[in-house]
Write a protein that holds these residues in place. Structure first.
Motif, PDB file in Angstrom:
ATOM      1  N   LEU A 142       0.716  -1.301   0.020  1.00 52.84           N
ATOM      2  CA  LEU A 142       0.021   0.234   0.182  1.00 52.84           C
ATOM      3  C   LEU A 142       0.720   1.165   0.210  1.00 52.84           C
ATOM      4  N   SER A 143       1.783   1.099   0.766  1.00 50.76           N
ATOM      5  CA  SER A 143       2.850   2.413   0.939  1.00 50.76           C
ATOM      6  C   SER A 143       3.466   2.644  -0.486  1.00 50.76           C
ATOM      7  N   LEU A 144       4.047   1.418  -1.287  1.00 50.00           N
ATOM      8  CA  LEU A 144       4.625   1.965  -2.467  1.00 50.00           C
ATOM      9  C   LEU A 144       3.875   2.222  -3.509  1.00 50.00           C
ATOM     10  N   ILE A 145       2.567   1.712  -3.451  1.00 53.68           N
ATOM     11  CA  ILE A 145       1.470   2.374  -4.532  1.00 53.68           C
ATOM     12  C   ILE A 145       1.178   3.887  -4.520  1.00 53.68           C
ATOM     13  N   ALA A 146       0.924   4.265  -2.954  1.00 52.49           N
ATOM     14  CA  ALA A 146       0.849   5.654  -2.759  1.00 52.49           C
ATOM     15  C   ALA A 146       1.792   6.576  -2.960  1.00 52.49           C
ATOM     16  N   LEU A 147       3.267   5.890  -2.770  1.00 48.14           N
ATOM     17  CA  LEU A 147       4.522   6.800  -2.996  1.00 48.14           C
ATOM     18  C   LEU A 147       4.747   7.013  -4.327  1.00 48.14           C
ATOM     19  N   GLU A 148       4.504   5.843  -5.292  1.00 51.65           N
ATOM     20  CA  GLU A 148       4.417   6.021  -6.651  1.00 51.65           C
ATOM     21  C   GLU A 148       3.516   7.080  -7.305  1.00 51.65           C
ATOM     22  N   PHE A 149       2.347   7.277  -6.623  1.00 52.48           N
ATOM     23  CA  PHE A 149       1.260   8.290  -7.259  1.00 52.48           C
ATOM     24  C   PHE A 149       2.187   9.880  -6.817  1.00 52.48           C
ATOM     25  N   ILE A 150       2.624   9.866  -5.426  1.00 49.84           N
ATOM     26  CA  ILE A 150       3.424  11.075  -5.042  1.00 49.84           C
ATOM     27  C   ILE A 150       4.525  11.340  -6.032  1.00 49.84           C
ATOM     28  N   GLU A 151       5.271  10.309  -6.352  1.00 51.30           N
ATOM     29  CA  GLU A 151       6.581  10.568  -7.019  1.00 51.30           C
ATOM     30  C   GLU A 151       6.498  11.214  -8.270  1.00 51.30           C
ATOM     31  N   ARG A 152       5.142  10.797  -9.083  1.00 47.67           N
ATOM     32  CA  ARG A 152       4.964  11.314 -10.311  1.00 47.67           C
ATOM     33  C   ARG A 152       4.024  12.310 -10.381  1.00 47.67           C
ATOM     34  N   ASP A 153       3.907  13.072  -9.381  1.00 47.50           N
ATOM     35  CA  ASP A 153       3.253  14.438  -9.253  1.00 47.50           C
ATOM     36  C   ASP A 153       1.811  14.151  -9.559  1.00 47.50           C
ATOM     37  N   LEU A 154       1.204  13.038  -8.797  1.00 45.29           N
ATOM     38  CA  LEU A 154      -0.084  12.637  -8.757  1.00 45.29           C
ATOM     39  C   LEU A 154      -0.597  12.383  -7.438  1.00 45.29           C
ATOM     40  N   ALA A 155      -0.137  13.089  -6.473  1.00 40.99           N
ATOM     41  CA  ALA A 155      -0.493  13.111  -4.953  1.00 40.99           C
ATOM     42  C   ALA A 155      -1.993  13.252  -4.707  1.00 40.99           C
ATOM     43  N   PHE A 156      -2.649  14.066  -5.466  1.00 41.15           N
ATOM     44  CA  PHE A 156      -4.207  14.015  -5.474  1.00 41.15           C
ATOM     45  C   PHE A 156      -4.902  12.895  -5.523  1.00 41.15           C
ATOM     46  N   MET A 157      -4.293  11.790  -6.444  1.00 44.60           N
ATOM     47  CA  MET A 157      -4.732  10.438  -6.756  1.00 44.60           C
ATOM     48  C   MET A 157      -4.383   9.415  -5.562  1.00 44.60           C
ATOM     49  N   ALA A 158      -3.549   9.597  -4.816  1.00 42.22           N
ATOM     50  CA  ALA A 158      -2.913   8.802  -3.766  1.00 42.22           C
ATOM     51  C   ALA A 158      -3.898   8.124  -2.977  1.00 42.22           C
ATOM     52  N   PRO A 159      -4.747   9.035  -2.424  1.00 45.21           N
ATOM     53  CA  PRO A 159      -5.839   8.371  -1.427  1.00 45.21           C
ATOM     54  C   PRO A 159      -6.839   7.668  -2.144  1.00 45.21           C
ATOM     55  N   LEU A 160      -7.092   8.059  -3.406  1.00 45.26           N
ATOM     56  CA  LEU A 160      -7.993   7.307  -4.234  1.00 45.26           C
ATOM     57  C   LEU A 160      -7.419   5.788  -4.806  1.00 45.26           C
ATOM     58  N   ALA A 161      -6.199   5.891  -4.975  1.00 44.80           N
ATOM     59  CA  ALA A 161      -5.680   4.522  -5.254  1.00 44.80           C
ATOM     60  C   ALA A 161      -5.676   3.462  -4.084  1.00 44.80           C
ATOM     61  N   ILE A 162      -5.447   4.211  -2.712  1.00 45.43           N
ATOM     62  CA  ILE A 162      -5.405   3.231  -1.501  1.00 45.43           C
ATOM     63  C   ILE A 162      -6.869   2.984  -1.270  1.00 45.43           C
ATOM     64  N   ALA A 163      -7.785   3.877  -1.730  1.00 42.44           N
ATOM     65  CA  ALA A 163      -9.033   3.369  -1.345  1.00 42.44           C
ATOM     66  C   ALA A 163      -9.643   2.313  -2.398  1.00 42.44           C
ATOM     67  N   VAL A 164      -9.254   2.360  -3.649  1.00 45.92           N
ATOM     68  CA  VAL A 164      -9.599   1.296  -4.675  1.00 45.92           C
ATOM     69  C   VAL A 164      -8.736   0.053  -4.212  1.00 45.92           C
ATOM     70  N   ALA A 165      -7.547   0.249  -3.696  1.00 44.55           N
ATOM     71  CA  ALA A 165      -7.013  -1.024  -3.515  1.00 44.55           C
ATOM     72  C   ALA A 165      -7.646  -1.991  -1.998  1.00 44.55           C
ATOM     73  N   LEU A 166      -8.257  -1.056  -1.302  1.00 41.39           N
ATOM     74  CA  LEU A 166      -8.874  -1.375   0.056  1.00 41.39           C
ATOM     75  C   LEU A 166     -10.438  -1.714  -0.116  1.00 41.39           C
ATOM     76  N   PHE A 167     -10.863  -1.512  -1.702  1.00 40.98           N
ATOM     77  CA  PHE A 167     -12.213  -1.730  -1.624  1.00 40.98           C
ATOM     78  C   PHE A 167     -12.562  -3.300  -1.509  1.00 40.98           C
ATOM     79  N   ASN A 168     -11.658  -4.000  -1.844  1.00 41.70           N
ATOM     80  CA  ASN A 168     -11.705  -5.320  -1.446  1.00 41.70           C
ATOM     81  C   ASN A 168     -10.934  -5.700  -0.293  1.00 41.70           C
ATOM     82  N   ILE A 169     -11.686  -5.614   0.978  1.00 46.37           N
ATOM     83  CA  ILE A 169     -11.105  -5.613   2.305  1.00 46.37           C
ATOM     84  C   ILE A 169     -10.473  -6.902   2.446  1.00 46.37           C
ATOM     85  N   ASN A 170     -10.575  -7.893   1.680  1.00 43.25           N
ATOM     86  CA  ASN A 170      -9.991  -9.317   1.506  1.00 43.25           C
ATOM     87  C   ASN A 170      -8.368  -9.091   1.411  1.00 43.25           C
ATOM     88  N   LEU A 171      -7.978  -7.871   0.848  1.00 43.50           N
ATOM     89  CA  LEU A 171      -6.459  -7.653   0.820  1.00 43.50           C
ATOM     90  C   LEU A 171      -5.837  -7.752   2.207  1.00 43.50           C
TER      91      LEU A 171
END
Length: 529
Positions: free
Chosen positions: A141-170
């Motif tokens: 989860l950290s690597l995914i969010a950091l990747e968005f921040i590193e590519r100047d897409l910080a505003f999408m980081a929370p959405l990416a985490i939310a999508v990843a956790l949409f299936n709470i079985n993760l």
């Protein structure tokens, strides 16, 4: 509680991302720090909640823990069958084990060695080995969010985490001992760092050394690397991936190559019962008895090769689908469980920043190999039209051959299929006071080729397999007079969770290592109470 924490987490990042305009670098550093703290905090709370509700391990995780301990004792874990009492000591109930067609359960290691080697530090420190799964979940989860921040897409980081956790079985799969989070984290890291030298190949090798599933993305990934980087990068990646995998597994290969390779190929070719949620349900439930394991394995490989050709032929259109195509391929696998499919969409999140901002992570280098390829193309430019014509002819021909391959297997199985055993009738003994049935009389006829008939019985709910393993009932055989080609079985259970309910439909399966037959029954019809 979990949803509330995630909502706060997302809102915090949305607010912070709006501050990245004037003091961009400071904000980016601050975002990195906050995301790590937030993920660890939220993840720890979820982990504690999950551990408080935890009841059992999976058989896979128990076997890997036992294999790590056996290795620490100086013994080879491959080819060794662990006792059922050892499995039960880790909270694995018999209903969660994988039954064999010949009887008994799968209790031997069937994965590459990193699956258990990675647990050794935690075992030596007397820490619950499940912590490694929790750690890799937070890391992914950290690597995914950091990747968005590193590519100047910080505003999408929370959405990416939310999508990843949409299936709470993760989260909950890791809490229950499903170890796929390890290979998916290594693979996602490899994709994120694909522009680096050596590292992505090593990470892919580690992913493959954790579990066999990354092999399904390998041909697509190799095509992607070749198309985007050239032959030199492709060779480098291949050598690093193969080197890291072989280096880790070489000691066990040397101890017994046959035992090692038979073990890691066992998930596909071992004589175990069919379970899962893919197309193989039609065979498992007895609707197409001639489409056996061999057919589905051939079909899966054919579909896989078909998509590899399509991907190479239409690379410009399909280049970013390499993380999705394995899902389609695995649907045709004989054994298909939720964790085989669930993690692949996470890989799309890891590559999404590149898709949005093309060129930020992958650049085509003007190295020697790329210049060589350019000169090669220039040298054959005069014959390019002929080459294109040949290419356009060969690709469809190969596709047709790949599609026909499972058809030949299907026709062969159909023509050679003989129902050597057949359930002629099933009679419920009677409905008990709870409105359920726990005893059946099963009449079976069989071919004269069979000298000694020994069968086991498994009952499935007719329709979608909510319980993949089904219900295993005990049996008593009533042999007929000598020379008669029929026999009767009294099958029964004392486990109330295995009782058959009134007005429900079930599939009665009689089987052994070589034979299998099915019978569909509606409980409640023609029962004398």
């Amino acid at each position: 509680m979990i949803e509330f924490l995630l909502a706060i987490f997302g809102f915090l990042f949305i607010v912070l991302s709006t501050l990245s305009g004037k003091r961009r670098e400071i904000t980016k550093r601050f975002l990195r720090l906050v995301i790590i703290i937030a993920i660890i905090s939220v993840g720890s709370v979820i982990f504690l909640i999950g551990m408080s509700m935890k009841q059992t391990y999976t058989d896979e995780f128990a076997i890997e823990v036992l294999s790590a301990k056996r290795f620490l004792s100086g013994l080879n874990p491959y080819g060794f069958q662990y006792a059922l009492k050892s499995m039960e000591s880790y909270g694995v109930p018999l209903s969660s084990l994988t039954p064999k067609l010949s009887g008994g359960y799968v209790t031997n290691l069937q994965y590459p060695d990193l699956s258990f080697l990675i647990l050794i530090p935690f075992i030596l420190l007397h820490v619950n080995p499940e912590v490694v799964l929790f750690f890799f979940t937070l890391l992914l989860l950290s690597l995914i969010a950091l990747e968005f921040i590193e590519r100047d897409l910080a505003f999408m980081a929370p959405l990416a985490i939310a999508v990843a956790l949409f299936n709470i079985n993760l989260i909950f799969f890791s809490l229950n001992g499903i170890t796929d989070i390890i290979w998916i984290t290594f693979l996602a890291s490899s994709l994120m760092l694909l522009q680096k030298r050596y590292i992505p190949g090593i990470l892919f090798g580690l992913s493959l050394a954790s579990k066999q599933l990354p092999i399904f993305i390998l041909p697509f990934l190799l095509i992607f690397i070749y198309k985007r980087y050239g032959s030199r990068k492709l060779l480098e990646f291949t050598l690093m991936a193969a080197g890291s995998f072989i280096l880790l597994n070489l000691p066990f290969i040397m101890m017994g190559p046959t035992t090692f390779f038979n073990s890691i190929l066992a998930p596909e070719n071992a004589p175990i019962i069919g379970i899962g949620f893919g197309l193989s349900q039609f065979y498992i439930s007895g609707y197409i008895p001639f489409a056996d394991r061999e057919f589905f394995t051939t079909l899966m490989i054919s579909v896989w090769l078909f998509f590899v050709l399509i991907y190479a032929y239409k690379f410009d259109t399909l280049k970013y689908s390499l993380t999705a195509l394995p899902i389609i391929v695995l649907i045709f696998n004989f054994r298909l469980l939720e964790n085989y499919l669930m993690y692949w969409p996470i890989l799309t999140l890891s590559t999404l920043p590149y898709i949005i901002r093309k060129g930020n992570t992958i650049e085509q280098r003007k190295d020697f190999s790329f210049q060589f390829i350019q000169k090669f193309y220039q040298a054959i430019h005069l014959n390019s039209n002929k080459i294109k014509k040949i290419y356009r002819i060969m690709v469809p021909v190969l596709m047709v051959l790949i599609i026909l391959l499972p058809t030949f297997v299907f026709l062969e199985n159909d023509s050679s299929y003989k129902q050597k055993i057949k359930i002629e009738s099933v009679t419920p003994e009677g409905m008990n006071s709870t409105g359920s049935v726990n005893c059946l009389y099963v009449n079976v006829t069989y071919s004269s080729e069979i000298k000694n008939l020994s069968l086991r019985f498994r009952i499935l709910e007719d329709g979608f397999l909510n319980n993949p393993n089904g219900f295993f009932w005990n049996s008593t055989e009533f042999k007929p007079a000598s020379g008669k080609l029929y026999t009767s079985f009294h099958i029964h259970t004392n486990d109330t969770s295995y009782f058959l309910e009134e007005h429900n439909s079930y599939v009665i399966i009689a089987y052994n290592s070589n034979l299998e037959t099915w019978y569909h029954i509606d409980i409640g019809k023609n029962i004398n109470v």
